[in-house]
Design a protein around this motif. Structure first.
Motif, PDB file in Angstrom:
ATOM      1  N   LEU A  64     154.946  92.719  67.609  1.00  0.00           N
ATOM      2  CA  LEU A  64     154.731  94.121  66.562  1.00  0.00           C
ATOM      3  C   LEU A  64     153.686  94.835  66.817  1.00  0.00           C
ATOM      4  O   LEU A  64     153.350  95.710  66.021  1.00  0.00           O
ATOM      5  CB  LEU A  64     154.463  92.590  65.540  1.00  0.00           C
ATOM      6  CG  LEU A  64     154.833  91.873  64.754  1.00  0.00           C
ATOM      7  CD1 LEU A  64     153.884  90.184  64.136  1.00  0.00           C
ATOM      8  CD2 LEU A  64     155.737  92.604  64.052  1.00  0.00           C
ATOM      9  N   ALA A  65     153.303  94.441  68.556  1.00  0.00           N
ATOM     10  CA  ALA A  65     152.126  95.828  68.590  1.00  0.00           C
ATOM     11  C   ALA A  65     152.611  96.692  69.518  1.00  0.00           C
ATOM     12  O   ALA A  65     152.559  97.750  70.169  1.00  0.00           O
ATOM     13  CB  ALA A  65     151.186  94.707  69.714  1.00  0.00           C
ATOM     14  N   GLY A  66     154.491  96.399  69.221  1.00  0.00           N
ATOM     15  CA  GLY A  66     154.911  97.647  70.282  1.00  0.00           C
ATOM     16  C   GLY A  66     155.567  97.633  71.717  1.00  0.00           C
ATOM     17  O   GLY A  66     156.021  97.977  72.591  1.00  0.00           O
ATOM     18  N   LYS A  67     155.062  96.399  71.999  1.00  0.00           N
ATOM     19  CA  LYS A  67     154.684  96.301  73.395  1.00  0.00           C
ATOM     20  C   LYS A  67     156.184  95.756  73.988  1.00  0.00           C
ATOM     21  O   LYS A  67     156.481  94.957  74.799  1.00  0.00           O
ATOM     22  CB  LYS A  67     154.301  94.986  73.782  1.00  0.00           C
ATOM     23  CG  LYS A  67     152.828  95.977  73.662  1.00  0.00           C
ATOM     24  CD  LYS A  67     151.690  94.798  74.569  1.00  0.00           C
ATOM     25  CE  LYS A  67     150.141  95.873  74.277  1.00  0.00           C
ATOM     26  NZ  LYS A  67     148.712  94.329  74.505  1.00  0.00           N
ATOM     27  N   ALA A  68     157.269  95.326  72.773  1.00  0.00           N
ATOM     28  CA  ALA A  68     158.465  94.336  73.465  1.00  0.00           C
ATOM     29  C   ALA A  68     159.375  95.211  71.980  1.00  0.00           C
ATOM     30  O   ALA A  68     159.491  94.874  70.837  1.00  0.00           O
ATOM     31  CB  ALA A  68     158.478  93.272  73.509  1.00  0.00           C
ATOM     32  N   LEU A  69     160.390  95.109  72.390  1.00  0.00           N
ATOM     33  CA  LEU A  69     161.869  95.642  71.006  1.00  0.00           C
ATOM     34  C   LEU A  69     162.405  94.130  70.609  1.00  0.00           C
ATOM     35  O   LEU A  69     162.920  94.191  69.444  1.00  0.00           O
ATOM     36  CB  LEU A  69     162.777  96.043  71.634  1.00  0.00           C
ATOM     37  CG  LEU A  69     162.209  97.690  72.020  1.00  0.00           C
ATOM     38  CD1 LEU A  69     163.725  98.795  72.889  1.00  0.00           C
ATOM     39  CD2 LEU A  69     161.505  98.554  71.169  1.00  0.00           C
ATOM     40  N   GLY A 116     163.565  90.686  66.585  1.00  0.00           N
ATOM     41  CA  GLY A 116     163.968  91.780  66.889  1.00  0.00           C
ATOM     42  C   GLY A 116     162.974  93.020  65.546  1.00  0.00           C
ATOM     43  O   GLY A 116     162.193  92.350  64.976  1.00  0.00           O
ATOM     44  N   ASN A 117     162.269  94.394  66.262  1.00  0.00           N
ATOM     45  CA  ASN A 117     161.711  94.859  65.774  1.00  0.00           C
ATOM     46  C   ASN A 117     162.074  95.445  64.761  1.00  0.00           C
ATOM     47  O   ASN A 117     163.360  96.382  64.998  1.00  0.00           O
ATOM     48  CB  ASN A 117     160.836  96.159  66.518  1.00  0.00           C
ATOM     49  CG  ASN A 117     159.816  97.155  66.066  1.00  0.00           C
ATOM     50  OD1 ASN A 117     160.432  97.667  65.425  1.00  0.00           O
ATOM     51  ND2 ASN A 117     158.922  96.847  66.709  1.00  0.00           N
ATOM     52  N   ALA A 118     162.215  94.906  63.458  1.00  0.00           N
ATOM     53  CA  ALA A 118     162.682  95.816  62.845  1.00  0.00           C
ATOM     54  C   ALA A 118     163.258  97.070  62.154  1.00  0.00           C
ATOM     55  O   ALA A 118     164.225  97.228  61.570  1.00  0.00           O
ATOM     56  CB  ALA A 118     162.544  95.039  60.799  1.00  0.00           C
ATOM     57  N   ASP A 119     162.146  97.642  62.305  1.00  0.00           N
ATOM     58  CA  ASP A 119     162.352  99.654  61.553  1.00  0.00           C
ATOM     59  C   ASP A 119     162.985  99.629  64.105  1.00  0.00           C
ATOM     60  O   ASP A 119     164.231 100.618  63.129  1.00  0.00           O
ATOM     61  CB  ASP A 119     161.214 100.103  62.688  1.00  0.00           C
ATOM     62  CG  ASP A 119     160.206  99.387  61.790  1.00  0.00           C
ATOM     63  OD1 ASP A 119     160.197  99.431  60.474  1.00  0.00           O
ATOM     64  OD2 ASP A 119     158.851  99.793  61.811  1.00  0.00           O
ATOM     65  N   TRP A 120     163.096  99.104  64.657  1.00  0.00           N
ATOM     66  CA  TRP A 120     163.852  99.752  66.228  1.00  0.00           C
ATOM     67  C   TRP A 120     165.622  98.851  65.330  1.00  0.00           C
ATOM     68  O   TRP A 120     166.423  99.675  65.909  1.00  0.00           O
ATOM     69  CB  TRP A 120     163.981  98.915  67.235  1.00  0.00           C
ATOM     70  CG  TRP A 120     164.007  99.482  68.613  1.00  0.00           C
ATOM     71  CD1 TRP A 120     163.768 100.334  69.299  1.00  0.00           C
ATOM     72  CD2 TRP A 120     165.520  98.987  68.106  1.00  0.00           C
ATOM     73  NE1 TRP A 120     165.075 100.745  69.955  1.00  0.00           N
ATOM     74  CE2 TRP A 120     166.188  99.831  69.964  1.00  0.00           C
ATOM     75  CE3 TRP A 120     166.287  97.868  68.560  1.00  0.00           C
ATOM     76  CZ2 TRP A 120     166.799  99.767  70.957  1.00  0.00           C
ATOM     77  CZ3 TRP A 120     167.591  98.111  69.468  1.00  0.00           C
ATOM     78  CH2 TRP A 120     167.387  98.795  70.825  1.00  0.00           C
TER      79      TRP A 120
END
Length: 529
Positions: free
Chosen positions: A64-69, A202-206
């Motif tokens: 969630l912090a963007g450090k992993a997809l 997974g990061n839903a946005d990505w």
């Protein structure tokens, strides 16, 4: 060449894909190591970096912090989704939860109810809500539990600092066995709470912006898991050599065998997720007060997009006839695939429902006498042992009744075994109608029955026995041909004596009282002090 260019996959990775694990390197993440080692990620056009976890690092928060997809997470991911955070569940690896309570074998802790009054060491994170959900399901007040935050070390359990330690079925039991420390396992799944575990999220946005890369990453990861489960020896040696040299080969093999049993690859398709089961997990979080309202999980549970290549339409002017043919072909193929996919999903859902039903049936068969519907001897003896421990601990009264149908052999000899079976079934029904909700009736064997009566004094126990005896004596037992016959029963009563009784002695006194009743002419109740 144009058609080949149109049909070639366009999966490309602009950046490295970081996969965050939830713990140190071990067989728990074997599928991802094998997807990398066997080249499945590379064949999909992906450059993947696997990042190990550590104490204090939440794989979900890293994502969630963007450090992993992508990350390997616990079912707490659905809580993040319900809170409006961008997370999607791509696949579930472990169909059965490995979360267990570990207690020493020399303790008096056998059940969840015993845990409720014990010192519990638990990692107090959203990821371990499963441990709390099982208490809530059993009606135990969570606020009264003796919880301390886990040290993540077994020393506290071994030394007796804590009574119960939350562990992973594939790890801590092995360590206890190597130390030669006997232990017992209490599993939430035994009480009807079975969360998914080790979910690939997974990061839903990505994922929404890169649907083909996301689908390719998911499939390559599942292919890696299939290879790992089919080639355990190779995978164990590879992990030991390249990822976890501090773990012995034997430890990794132990972990691999447990993990495989939890993945259930022979029964459930790798990565399968049941929406209804996810909804139940979300409802558990709501019951714990961790989220106020629920919402549909459609956007949380990943659905692979159906590929539609619009470039065919762009080139239609040049290849009009060919495009029409291809379009017709792919339309028919898509319908067949969609129909097959829906049928397969329905089949898997039906398989999972049948598995649950079969488990419930097996549990019922294992604990119930088929003829009478009462609890069988094995289970009622186990319950009697539990009630004796409870009566001793809390200084409560406990009575047992041994019952025998008088002259039952004459019923079989005169009317046949079918009639005898009808008498046994009706007698069992009269027992159930005559006892309290808190009592437990069971078939001890043949025409002999057993009633366990917690928290009852001798006078009340005798009144209850007499009421049952008179009910049986007055009841017309109807045979299949319309005839009626009368039977009576003899009852032996014994009260638990904490200072001198164990289960064998208590049952012996009840049996002696029953013998006394039969010796004195039958159709009576006797008490053995």
């Amino acid at each position: 060449m144009l058609i080949m260019a149109l049909l070639m996959p366009d999966v490309q990775a602009d950046d490295d894909i970081r996969l965050q694990l939830r713990w140190h390197h071990q067989f728990q993440f074997a599928g991802y190591y094998m997807a990398l080692e066997q080249g499945y990620y590379q064949q999909a056009g992906l450059k993947v970096t696997i990042v190990p976890g550590a104490p204090g690092i939440s794989a979900l928060e890293q994502l969630l912090a963007g450090k992993a997809l992508f990350a390997v997470s616990a079912p707490g991911a659905v809580l993040a989704y319900l809170q409006g955070r961008p997370v999607v569940a791509m696949a579930t690896v472990l169909q059965k939860s490995p979360n267990v309570w570990l207690v020493r074998a020399d303790s008096d802790i056998y059940t969840l109810q015993d845990l409720a009054s014990s010192k519990l060491e638990l990692s107090l994170t959203q990821e371990n809500a499963e441990f709390l959900a099982v208490f809530a399901k059993e009606g135990i007040d969570i606020s009264k539990l003796q919880l301390t935050n886990s040290s993540m070390k077994l020393d506290d359990l071994i030394s007796g600092k804590t009574d119960a330690f939350n562990g992973y079925l594939s790890n801590e039991p092995y360590l206890l066995e190597q130390l030669g420390i006997p232990y017992r396992v209490i599993q939430p799944v035994e009480y009807g709470v079975n969360f998914y575990q080790d979910i690939l999220i997974g990061n839903a946005d990505w994922v929404r912006q890169h649907p083909k890369q996301a689908a390719a990453f998911r499939q390559a990861s599942l292919d890696g898991w299939q290879f790992a489960l089919d080639n355990i020896d190779y995978t164990v040696n590879y992990i030991h050599q390249h990822y976890a040299p501090e773990k012995s080969i034997a430890h990794l093999h132990y972990e691999a065998n447990v993990i495989r049993s939890l993945v259930m690859p022979d029964l459930v398709e790798l990565g399968h997720m049941n929406p209804e089961r996810w909804q139940q997990i979300a409802a558990s979080y709501q019951a714990l007060g961790m989220v106020k309202t629920l919402r549909p999980l459609d956007n949380f549970i990943y659905a692979e997009p159906v590929p539609t290549d619009y470039r065919l339409l762009i080139k239609s002017v040049l290849l009009l006839l060919l495009v029409i043919t291809l379009l017709a072909f792919f339309t028919l193929r898509y319908r067949r695939l969609a129909s097959a996919l829906q049928a397969e999903m329905n089949r898997h859902a039906q398989t999972e429902r049948l598995l649950v039903e079969r488990n419930e049936e097996l549990l019922q068969l294992a604990s119930t006498d088929i003829l009478t519907g009462l609890t069988n001897r094995r289970v009622i003896i186990q319950q009697a042992q539990t009630e004796i421990r409870r009566a001793s601990r809390y200084q409560k009264d406990l009575a047992v009744m041994m019952l025998d149908i008088d002259h039952f052999k004459q019923v079989n000899d005169q009317y046949g075994h079918a009639a005898g079976d009808r008498v046994l079934a009706e007698f069992a029904a009269l027992c159930m109608q005559s006892i309290r909700d808190s009592d437990l009736a069971g078939r001890y064997g043949g025409e002999e029955f057993f009633i366990l009566m917690p928290e009852i004094d001798l006078t009340t126990a005798i009144l209850s026995a007499e009421r049952l005896r008179m009910t049986v004596a007055a009841h017309p037992f109807k045979l299949s041909d319309g005839r009626e016959l009368s039977v009576s029963c003899s009852i032996g009563i014994a009260m638990y004596m904490p200072q001198q009784d164990d289960l064998d002695k208590l049952l012996l006194r009840a049996d002696q009282a029953l013998y006394q009743a039969k010796h004195q002419g039958r159709n009576r109740c006797c008490v053995q002090q």
